[in-house]
Write an enzyme that holds these catalytic residues in place. Structure first.
Site, short mmCIF file in Angstrom:
data_model
loop_
_atom_site.label_atom_id
_atom_site.label_comp_id
_atom_site.label_asym_id
_atom_site.label_seq_id
_atom_site.Cartn_x
_atom_site.Cartn_y
_atom_site.Cartn_z
N ASP A 33 0.84 -1.19 0.00
CA ASP A 33 0.00 0.00 0.00
C ASP A 33 0.88 1.24 0.00
O ASP A 33 1.58 1.50 0.97
CB ASP A 33 -0.94 0.02 1.20
CG ASP A 33 -2.08 1.02 1.00
OD1 ASP A 33 -1.79 2.20 0.68
OD2 ASP A 33 -3.25 0.64 1.15
N SER A 120 -11.01 -8.37 -5.55
CA SER A 120 -12.07 -8.33 -4.53
C SER A 120 -13.12 -7.29 -4.89
O SER A 120 -13.49 -6.43 -4.10
CB SER A 120 -11.48 -8.02 -3.15
OG SER A 120 -11.11 -6.65 -3.09
N SER A 149 -19.18 -9.04 -6.17
CA SER A 149 -19.38 -8.00 -5.16
C SER A 149 -20.02 -8.60 -3.92
O SER A 149 -20.54 -9.72 -3.94
CB SER A 149 -20.29 -6.90 -5.70
OG SER A 149 -21.62 -7.37 -5.79
N CYS A 150 -20.01 -7.83 -2.83
CA CYS A 150 -20.64 -8.28 -1.58
C CYS A 150 -22.12 -8.55 -1.80
O CYS A 150 -22.68 -9.51 -1.28
CB CYS A 150 -20.44 -7.25 -0.47
SG CYS A 150 -20.92 -5.57 -0.92
#
Length: 333
Positions: A33, A120, A149-150
């Site tokens: 990151d 993700s 997707s969620c």
């Protein structure tokens, strides 16, 4: 156990890491990151406003992030092609920046020595897999996949059970969805989607979602039969799907409850939950299911037309499925 790198240490990156340590199904060996330095990573991993403090130890030591005594290599590269995943021993990479969601962009991770990439997020062109629905279709010729997707992970298991037993003629989905990082704390600019830029804590915001159409990609028989939309509401986490559909075969609401309950105790155990309790959204915070059917909330107009309600922790349930998908893929190596 498969060795995993995480690209993007945001909500999903951090919670995939938590889920990995909680479940012990995959081994996190590296994190990249560019916007968070090591000490900040320690702090952000340890403290979480939504899911509470991490139950374990987190520290920075010798330039590595050490979680529960396990050292994790840290990179701070902006270009995914420059991340030396291979040097860190990472075989799979979770692409959780939300930026590199196409085959081409996510494929940059392969240049640094990763063998496979799990996006993700939904992807325009990568094959999508939903655990419990079409994960068996995965084969190891695929280098880049999407965990969808969620919301697709909530809707698809329920739609599968209903379609398998009664047949879905057509359906509309609404998700009443918690706030996410893409929204604004107060009114601000938001490109083409003007409504999305309105203050998240002040408004119910109608929004688009590809989640229902994506179900047609993971359950081909439902292609073109489902579509939907979202309302973004001022809650920090946990969302709920309302699937209103026309059934091919006549079904009493009790018949629907019965088959969903059976699926939740059998083939979809741990993925699809079932409850008859008087629950509200908070009751699903940190819940690991993809979807929990709320038997008491649904309604039937008649034997062919029903509204079905299913809850999901859009952060944590999803993050656990990312881990499960990687473990499943590793079993096929």
């Amino acid at each position: 156990m498969v060795k995993v790198g995480v690209n993007g240490f945001g909500r999903i990156g951090r919670l995939v890491t938590r889920a990995a340590f909680n479940s012990g199904k995959v081994d996190i060996v590296a994190i990249n990151d560019p916007f968070i330095d090591l000490n900040y990573m320690v702090y952000m991993f340890q403290y979480d406003s939504t899911h509470g403090k991490f139950h374990g130890t987190v520290k920075a030591e010798n330039g590595k992030l050490v979680i529960n005594g396990k050292p994790i290599t840290i990179f701070q590269e902006r270009d995914p092609a420059n991340i030396k995943w291979g040097d860190a021993g990472a075989e799979y990479v979770v692409e959780s920046t939300g930026v590199f969601t196409t085959m081409e962009k996510a494929g940059a991770h392969l240049k640094g020595g990763a063998k496979r990439v799990i996006i993700s997020a939904p992807s325009a062109d990568a094959p999508m897999f939903v655990m419990g629905v079409n994960h068996e279709k995965y084969d190891n010729s695929l280098k880049i996949v999407s965990n969808a997707s969620c919301t697709t992970n909530c809707l698809a298991p329920l739609a599968k059970v209903i379609h398998d037993h009664f047949g879905i003629v057509e359906g509309l989905m609404t998700t009443v969805h918690a706030i996410t990082a893409t929204q604004k704390t107060v009114d601000g600019p938001s490109g083409k989607l003007w409504r999305d830029g309105r203050g998240a804590a002040q408004n119910i915001i109608p929004a688009s979602t590809g989640a229902a159409k994506a179900v047609g990609k993971v359950i081909p028989e439902l292609n073109g039969k489902l579509t939907g939309m979202a309302f973004r509401v001022p809650t920090p986490n946990v969302s709920v799907v309302d699937l209103t559909c026309r059934l091919e075969k006549a079904a009493k609401y009790d018949d629907i409850k019965k088959v969903v309950k059976q699926a939740s105790e059998g083939p979809l155990k741990g993925i699809l939950g079932y409850t008859e309790d008087q629950v509200v959204s908070c009751d699903f915070n940190s819940d690991t299911h993809s979807s929990t059917f709320d038997a008491g909330a649904g309604i039937a107009l008649n034997d062919h037309f029903v509204k079905l309600i299913s809850w999901y922790d859009n952060e944590f349930g999803y993050s656990n499925r990312v881990v499960d998908l990687m473990a499943h893929m590793a079993s096929k190596e």
